[in-house]
Design an enzyme around this catalytic site. Sequence first.
Site, PDB file in Angstrom:
ATOM      1  N   LYS A  13       0.831  -1.206   0.000  1.00  0.00           N
ATOM      2  CA  LYS A  13       0.000   0.000   0.000  1.00  0.00           C
ATOM      3  C   LYS A  13       0.865   1.256   0.000  1.00  0.00           C
ATOM      4  CE  LYS A  13      -3.012   2.752   2.971  1.00  0.00           C
ATOM      5  NZ  LYS A  13      -3.806   3.312   1.890  1.00  0.00           N
ATOM      6  N   PHE A 199       5.658   6.070  -0.654  1.00  0.00           N
ATOM      7  CA  PHE A 199       6.980   5.458  -0.468  1.00  0.00           C
ATOM      8  C   PHE A 199       7.539   5.714   0.930  1.00  0.00           C
ATOM      9  CE2 PHE A 199       6.681   6.407  -5.104  1.00  0.00           C
ATOM     10  CZ  PHE A 199       6.505   5.095  -5.520  1.00  0.00           C
ATOM     11  N   ARG A 200       6.623   5.811   1.904  1.00  0.00           N
ATOM     12  CA  ARG A 200       6.954   5.971   3.320  1.00  0.00           C
ATOM     13  C   ARG A 200       7.647   7.304   3.635  1.00  0.00           C
ATOM     14  NH1 ARG A 200       4.291   2.169   2.239  1.00  0.00           N
ATOM     15  NH2 ARG A 200       4.225   0.150   3.316  1.00  0.00           N
ATOM     16  N   ILE A 201       7.540   8.266   2.733  1.00  0.00           N
ATOM     17  CA  ILE A 201       8.052   9.609   3.031  1.00  0.00           C
ATOM     18  C   ILE A 201       6.894  10.391   3.649  1.00  0.00           C
ATOM     19  CG2 ILE A 201       9.261  11.635   2.143  1.00  0.00           C
ATOM     20  CD1 ILE A 201      10.813   9.018   1.945  1.00  0.00           C
ATOM     21  N   HIS A 202       6.615  10.067   4.902  1.00  0.00           N
ATOM     22  CA  HIS A 202       5.468  10.643   5.583  1.00  0.00           C
ATOM     23  C   HIS A 202       5.748  12.074   6.037  1.00  0.00           C
ATOM     24  CE1 HIS A 202       4.287   6.468   5.582  1.00  0.00           C
ATOM     25  NE2 HIS A 202       5.219   6.129   6.470  1.00  0.00           N
TER      26      HIS A 202
END
Length: 223
Positions: A13, A199-202
């Site tokens: 996800k 891409f988990r760059i929150h």
Amino acid sequence: MNKERLIFAPTTKQYTRASLTRASLSPDPLLQFHKWYSEAVAFPEPIPESCTFATAQLPSGRVSARVVLFKELDSRGFIVYSNWATSKKNRDVRSNPHAAMTFFWKGLERQVRVEGRTEFITHEESLTYFRTRPRESRIGAWASPQSQAVGDGSREALLALVSEQTAKFDGVEDIPLPEGWGGLRIVPDEIEFWQGGEFRIHDRFSYTRENEGAQWEIRRLAP
């Protein structure tokens, strides 16, 4: 299940719903929380008021966490209601006033973390809220010695406690507040807002302050 190590493949996800910028944040984290909470209610998230409430007992340092329902936000902090006479969280906060809350709104891809010191609200404030609860819930508060072992361990033994209290309050409209039941406020010294990013760059922004009444400092944190 065998004793071999289990490895769970990471989800594929991607968090793409929104982003969060410093310019979009309120200077007051309580106002920012109110905005996000209102959006979670409108979304709608299934139970937007549910949150993980974590405490730790001293001197052991043993940590305990459970999901509770957040009930009130006032000018000083976040309030939850519970049994503070027999529960494990009562033993924790009596020995260590620090606690944390985490809200996760899956549909909005958002998380809010709250850390601070706890304090009990007044009897009058607790009673005002208690009177808004359904009658059955008020009786349930009397019937439940929260976190304690129940009789022979059967559900019938638990329901017997409810039946006993139901009979006790038969015909009583204004059921009194049980001793030890009431509200606990977390007065925050840190509140973090997390918006999921691809891409988990929150996007993570943390509000911190030295003490209650001090100005909040806002910083972006690495994801």
